[in-house]
Design an enzyme around this catalytic site. Structure first.
Site, short mmCIF file in Angstrom:
data_model
loop_
_atom_site.label_atom_id
_atom_site.label_comp_id
_atom_site.label_asym_id
_atom_site.label_seq_id
_atom_site.Cartn_x
_atom_site.Cartn_y
_atom_site.Cartn_z
N LYS A 1 0.83 -1.21 0.00
CA LYS A 1 0.00 0.00 0.00
C LYS A 1 0.86 1.25 0.00
O LYS A 1 1.86 1.33 0.71
CB LYS A 1 -0.92 0.02 1.23
CG LYS A 1 -1.88 1.20 1.27
CD LYS A 1 -2.66 1.27 2.59
CE LYS A 1 -1.85 1.91 3.68
NZ LYS A 1 -2.66 2.20 4.89
N ARG B 1 0.33 5.49 0.45
CA ARG B 1 -0.60 6.57 0.76
C ARG B 1 -0.30 7.77 -0.13
O ARG B 1 0.79 8.33 -0.10
CB ARG B 1 -0.50 6.97 2.25
CG ARG B 1 -1.48 8.07 2.64
CD ARG B 1 -1.60 8.19 4.14
NE ARG B 1 -2.28 7.04 4.74
CZ ARG B 1 -3.58 6.88 4.76
NH1 ARG B 1 -4.37 7.78 4.17
NH2 ARG B 1 -4.11 5.82 5.34
#
Length: 315
Positions: free
Chosen positions: A189, A191
């Protein structure tokens, strides 16, 4: 022993009292017309071991101030010991200075509790374990892993994989993997902003498997819903997510309703709003027995960590 409850989660307090077979303490907690918080305790607490059950969830500031005033009332009524029972610790995500000229509010709240003459704290699944070090008074840190883990263990899923939605959550995923067995996978992931995340590759195999994802809280549900879409696109049969604290802030409820997630499991550390209860895929587990057992052990000066020995979750 006396157990009291603020207005944040009286249902949980009543369940805890039922488990301990003690009555809930009698007190009046209400706002004055100008908004100030007023607390009046009707029970005699002189020399008593007192516990105040009050998660500092939304409205955070109101519930926190209510807790502080409650503690001060008990202290001035000569309670022998005062324990703040915080099923959910508000401001826990402000545990460091991520930018210049910003506060460490998790530490400020710890200081406020100490200044109010709180003698010890009982909390469940703090967002960051280092928050324990913010307190200069004893803190017992519980985990809801036995409660949530037992629920999924009873399902006896044979084709299960535990997926961490990001690298930072690997420790939590590993705890559940040890308890439940099964394989693990993690999603890469990144951000992009404070409200937007980008999910990349999956490290591990999810195709044809029943996915379980765990976290300490579900706030806006952005990360968990995106992660669910990723594992579904990679061939997962089903997706179930679980968290200790169901914060469900902002667009969380709508996101979860429209998501590919099959089931959302949380505990009752935070009282569920009516819009949250409307989710068909929601399952709420109670931590009343867990907290009740910890309170009993604190009162009788027994080990609290011994609760988790059989789960191999010693903290």
């Amino acid at each position: 022993m006396r157990i009291f409850s603020g207005n944040a989660n009286p249902d949980l307090a009543n369940k805890i009292c039922d488990y301990l077979e003690v009555p809930l303490g009698s007190a009046e907690v209400k706002p004055f017309p100008d908004g100030e918080t007023h607390v009046r305790i009707y029970d005699d607490v002189r020399g008593q071991d007192c516990f105040v059950i009050q998660p500092t969830c939304s409205p955070v500031n109101d519930n926190l101030m209510e807790l502080l005033v409650f503690i001060d009332s008990l202290h001035r009524a000569s309670a022998r010991r005062i324990t703040a029972v915080l099923p959910y610790y508000g401001y826990a995500r402000q545990d460091r200075k991520s930018q210049g000229r910003t506060p460490i509010t998790a530490k400020l709240v710890a200081n406020m509790l100490t200044a109010a003459k709180c003698d010890r704290v009982l909390a469940i699944d703090l967002h960051a374990e280092q928050i324990q070090g913010f307190f200069d008074i004893p803190l017992d840190h519980l985990t809801a892993v036995p409660v949530i883990g037992s629920y999924f263990d009873e399902m006896e899923m044979k084709n299960m994989v535990i997926v961490s939605p990001d690298v930072g959550n690997m420790k939590t995923a590993n705890v559940y993997a040890r308890m439940l067995g099964g394989d693990m996978a993690v999603i890469d992931k990144h951000r992009k902003s404070g409200t937007e995340v980008e999910m990349g590759h999956i490290i591990g195999e999810v195709s044809g498997k029943d996915v379980l994802m765990f976290d300490d809280m579900i706030s806006t549900a952005g990360t968990i819903c995106t992660a669910a879409e990723v594992v579904k696109s990679h061939g997962a049969n089903s997706v179930r997510v679980a968290a200790t604290h169901g914060v469900f802030a902002g667009p969380a409820v709508e996101r979860l309703k429209q998501s590919v997630i099959d089931e959302v499991v949380v505990t009752d550390t935070i009282e569920m709003r009516e819009d949250v209860k409307s989710m068909d895929k929601l399952k709420v587990l109670s931590v009343a027995e867990l907290i009740g057992e910890a309170i009993d052990r604190i009162h009788h000066d027994k080990s609290v960590s011994a609760i988790f020995k059989k789960y191999k979750l010693m903290r």
